[in-house]
Design a protein around this motif. Sequence first.
Motif, PDB file in Angstrom:
ATOM      1  N   SER A   8       0.833  -1.201   0.000  1.00 42.19           N
ATOM      2  CA  SER A   8       0.000   0.000   0.000  1.00 42.19           C
ATOM      3  C   SER A   8       0.871   1.256   0.000  1.00 42.19           C
ATOM      4  CB  SER A   8      -0.900  -0.003   1.254  1.00 42.19           C
ATOM      5  OG  SER A   8      -1.933   0.932   1.117  1.00 42.19           O
ATOM      6  N   ASP A   9       0.290   2.336  -0.491  1.00 42.27           N
ATOM      7  CA  ASP A   9       0.849   3.692  -0.325  1.00 42.27           C
ATOM      8  C   ASP A   9       2.318   3.811  -0.741  1.00 42.27           C
ATOM      9  OD1 ASP A   9      -1.327   5.409   1.326  1.00 42.27           O
ATOM     10  OD2 ASP A   9      -1.425   3.282   1.857  1.00 42.27           O
ATOM     11  N   PHE A  10       2.552   3.731  -2.049  1.00 45.37           N
ATOM     12  CA  PHE A  10       3.915   3.901  -2.562  1.00 45.37           C
ATOM     13  C   PHE A  10       4.293   5.389  -2.651  1.00 45.37           C
ATOM     14  CE2 PHE A  10       5.554  -0.153  -4.743  1.00 45.37           C
ATOM     15  CZ  PHE A  10       5.002  -0.952  -3.775  1.00 45.37           C
ATOM     16  N   HIS A  11       3.339   6.200  -3.095  1.00 46.10           N
ATOM     17  CA  HIS A  11       3.576   7.655  -3.175  1.00 46.10           C
ATOM     18  C   HIS A  11       4.831   7.995  -3.976  1.00 46.10           C
ATOM     19  CE1 HIS A  11       0.417   9.186  -0.448  1.00 46.10           C
ATOM     20  NE2 HIS A  11       0.535   8.004   0.124  1.00 46.10           N
ATOM     21  N   PHE A  12       4.867   7.566  -5.241  1.00 46.34           N
ATOM     22  CA  PHE A  12       5.968   7.994  -6.109  1.00 46.34           C
ATOM     23  C   PHE A  12       5.907   9.527  -6.216  1.00 46.34           C
ATOM     24  CE2 PHE A  12       5.513   3.961  -8.977  1.00 46.34           C
ATOM     25  CZ  PHE A  12       6.116   3.194  -7.996  1.00 46.34           C
ATOM     26  N   GLY A  24      -3.825   1.285  -2.866  1.00 41.77           N
ATOM     27  CA  GLY A  24      -3.983   2.676  -3.262  1.00 41.77           C
ATOM     28  C   GLY A  24      -2.858   3.623  -2.875  1.00 41.77           C
ATOM     29  N   ASP A  25      -2.923   4.829  -3.475  1.00 38.36           N
ATOM     30  CA  ASP A  25      -1.906   5.877  -3.347  1.00 38.36           C
ATOM     31  C   ASP A  25      -0.591   5.443  -3.982  1.00 38.36           C
ATOM     32  OD1 ASP A  25      -3.547   7.721  -2.229  1.00 38.36           O
ATOM     33  OD2 ASP A  25      -2.553   7.823  -0.285  1.00 38.36           O
ATOM     34  N   LEU A  26      -0.631   5.337  -5.308  1.00 38.80           N
ATOM     35  CA  LEU A  26       0.593   5.019  -6.046  1.00 38.80           C
ATOM     36  C   LEU A  26       1.423   6.271  -6.277  1.00 38.80           C
ATOM     37  CD1 LEU A  26       2.139   2.802  -7.737  1.00 38.80           C
ATOM     38  CD2 LEU A  26       1.039   3.838  -9.733  1.00 38.80           C
ATOM     39  N   ASN A  48      -6.659   8.432  -2.509  1.00 41.79           N
ATOM     40  CA  ASN A  48      -6.966   9.856  -2.664  1.00 41.79           C
ATOM     41  C   ASN A  48      -5.838  10.608  -3.379  1.00 41.79           C
ATOM     42  OD1 ASN A  48      -5.610   9.235  -0.148  1.00 41.79           O
ATOM     43  ND2 ASN A  48      -5.840  11.373   0.435  1.00 41.79           N
ATOM     44  N   HIS A  49      -4.578  10.200  -3.190  1.00 41.04           N
ATOM     45  CA  HIS A  49      -3.493  10.904  -3.883  1.00 41.04           C
ATOM     46  C   HIS A  49      -3.498  10.588  -5.380  1.00 41.04           C
ATOM     47  CE1 HIS A  49      -1.096  12.712  -0.513  1.00 41.04           C
ATOM     48  NE2 HIS A  49      -2.008  12.008   0.134  1.00 41.04           N
ATOM     49  N   ASP A  50      -3.984   9.419  -5.755  1.00 43.06           N
ATOM     50  CA  ASP A  50      -4.161   9.122  -7.181  1.00 43.06           C
ATOM     51  C   ASP A  50      -5.315   9.951  -7.743  1.00 43.06           C
ATOM     52  OD1 ASP A  50      -2.167   6.989  -7.116  1.00 43.06           O
ATOM     53  OD2 ASP A  50      -3.661   5.865  -5.973  1.00 43.06           O
ATOM     54  N   SER A  95      -9.914  -1.774   0.432  1.00 40.37           N
ATOM     55  CA  SER A  95     -10.394  -0.393   0.574  1.00 40.37           C
ATOM     56  C   SER A  95      -9.197   0.496   0.828  1.00 40.37           C
ATOM     57  CB  SER A  95     -11.366  -0.311   1.755  1.00 40.37           C
ATOM     58  OG  SER A  95     -11.633   1.040   2.088  1.00 40.37           O
ATOM     59  N   HIS A  96      -9.174   1.676   0.172  1.00 38.37           N
ATOM     60  CA  HIS A  96      -8.025   2.541   0.454  1.00 38.37           C
ATOM     61  C   HIS A  96      -8.016   2.952   1.926  1.00 38.37           C
ATOM     62  CE1 HIS A  96      -4.711   5.182   0.000  1.00 38.37           C
ATOM     63  NE2 HIS A  96      -5.417   6.248   0.314  1.00 38.37           N
ATOM     64  N   THR A  97      -9.166   3.360   2.432  1.00 34.82           N
ATOM     65  CA  THR A  97      -9.199   3.854   3.809  1.00 34.82           C
ATOM     66  C   THR A  97      -9.849   2.837   4.752  1.00 34.82           C
ATOM     67  OG1 THR A  97     -10.144   5.543   5.280  1.00 34.82           O
ATOM     68  CG2 THR A  97     -11.330   5.121   3.255  1.00 34.82           C
ATOM     69  N   GLY A 116      -5.158   0.797   3.660  1.00 35.15           N
ATOM     70  CA  GLY A 116      -3.902   1.533   3.861  1.00 35.15           C
ATOM     71  C   GLY A 116      -4.230   2.945   4.288  1.00 35.15           C
ATOM     72  N   HIS A 117      -3.689   3.925   3.568  1.00 32.18           N
ATOM     73  CA  HIS A 117      -4.043   5.338   3.701  1.00 32.18           C
ATOM     74  C   HIS A 117      -3.458   6.030   4.933  1.00 32.18           C
ATOM     75  CE1 HIS A 117      -6.240   9.018   3.169  1.00 32.18           C
ATOM     76  NE2 HIS A 117      -7.004   8.840   4.208  1.00 32.18           N
ATOM     77  N   THR A 118      -3.383   5.369   6.060  1.00 27.76           N
ATOM     78  CA  THR A 118      -3.001   6.052   7.296  1.00 27.76           C
ATOM     79  C   THR A 118      -1.487   6.040   7.552  1.00 27.76           C
ATOM     80  OG1 THR A 118      -3.495   3.969   8.390  1.00 27.76           O
ATOM     81  CG2 THR A 118      -5.184   5.649   8.479  1.00 27.76           C
ATOM     82  N   HIS A 119      -0.753   5.170   6.846  1.00 26.49           N
ATOM     83  CA  HIS A 119       0.713   5.092   6.964  1.00 26.49           C
ATOM     84  C   HIS A 119       1.162   4.781   8.389  1.00 26.49           C
ATOM     85  CE1 HIS A 119       1.237   7.980   3.250  1.00 26.49           C
ATOM     86  NE2 HIS A 119       0.202   7.179   3.115  1.00 26.49           N
ATOM     87  N   GLY A 120       0.283   4.279   9.220  1.00 28.21           N
ATOM     88  CA  GLY A 120       0.642   4.019  10.619  1.00 28.21           C
ATOM     89  C   GLY A 120       0.898   5.277  11.423  1.00 28.21           C
TER      90      GLY A 120
END
Length: 397
Positions: free
Chosen positions: A171-175, A203-205, A234-236, A303-305, A323-327
């Motif tokens: 989850s959440d790669f955020h390139f 989600g959140d590539l 959401n970032h996508d 689910s993303h969130t 994912g989404h929360t990044h811990g």
Amino acid sequence: MAIVSLVALFILSVGFAKIMAICVNWMCALRLPREFVFADKTLNLVLITIYPLVLLYGLGPQICQEHSWSDIHPAWWPPIALGIVGACLLISSTVRYWRYRPACELSVSSQLVDLRTSPDWQLRLIGTRRRWGRLAALPGNEQFTIEVSTRTYHLPCLPACWEGLSIVHLSDFHFCGRINRAYFEAVCDQAAALQPDLFVFSGDLLDDQDLLTWLPETLGRLKAPLGQFFVLGNHDWYLDPEQTRREFIRLGWTDVASQPVTLTRPDQPTAPPLILCGDETPWMGSHADISQFPPDALRILISHTPDNIDWARSHGIHLMLAGHTHGGQIRLPILGPIYSPSRYGCQYSAGVFWREPTLMYVSRGISGKEPLRYNCPPEVTKLIAVRPDPAMLRPMQ
Ligand SMILES: [Fe+2]
């Protein structure tokens, strides 16, 4: 006495900061434009900085020199009340953080893979494309220390034919260019080595649409016997989600947000199927239509969130991956995470939760726009589902 008053002001300031963090967490859980979210975060930081200064300037002389809190002007009551409420909420979330126990967990094997092994690691891993990439080199930052783990869970209602089902959840790669592609390639190497039945990305590539070109050499390389499945985040959504969706599909990934997918065991075609559905709400699409699902099917939601947990529970989802929360990305000593973009604040920032009839796993993800992680390493996790042994069954937590 002045010390006591200053400590009281400090506690009020921390409490106010907690209230502000709750506001940011709420805002980031809603379908709001990126600019609005950014403005809200900035405003929150300004208010958190100003609050103690205003309190010190306005009340300092009275409470430190005259030692009197009793005849404070009523105009000060609302900000003081906010600070008190925030301090109480902080105590409550801290207690919840320490009381957290992984639900339904049978076994865990985990190792930390530190990618900073060669002298040139900064050159290889830290990007120069955007400012703030150097944050990743701060002492103690765990951005490049990946926790690779295999976790086995009891999953009630797991059909016998799906015993031992394994899923690698990413989850959440955020390139975004602050971290180089080499890091994400290493992450995907770790994921591939786990050899699951299926890969899931929640989600959140992207934070930079131009970096969609990194997908073929990263997630695009992953192949599993039952397939690869994704939703966007959401970032996508802030960028060009349809182009991102098309590229995933071109590389052999299945978009489960658009339509649920039914999987069967090749050797047991008449056994209960596995239904995989996706949820990108509140940013895109709508909840899955589950009216046609066979009643005996194993239902998995990506689910993303984690905020969709209530929908999952009310629709009989057995396993939900989010994912989404990044811990929280930064987990403070004692207090735990502070920022976690969810309606539930930090309650579901990471880990596994049993909310009958749903088992939810929330990933800390791989990266973030800000490459900062303390006490919260990125994770590559293989989940294995097994049926509870009635003889050993303990009450679910
Ligand atoms: Fe994210």
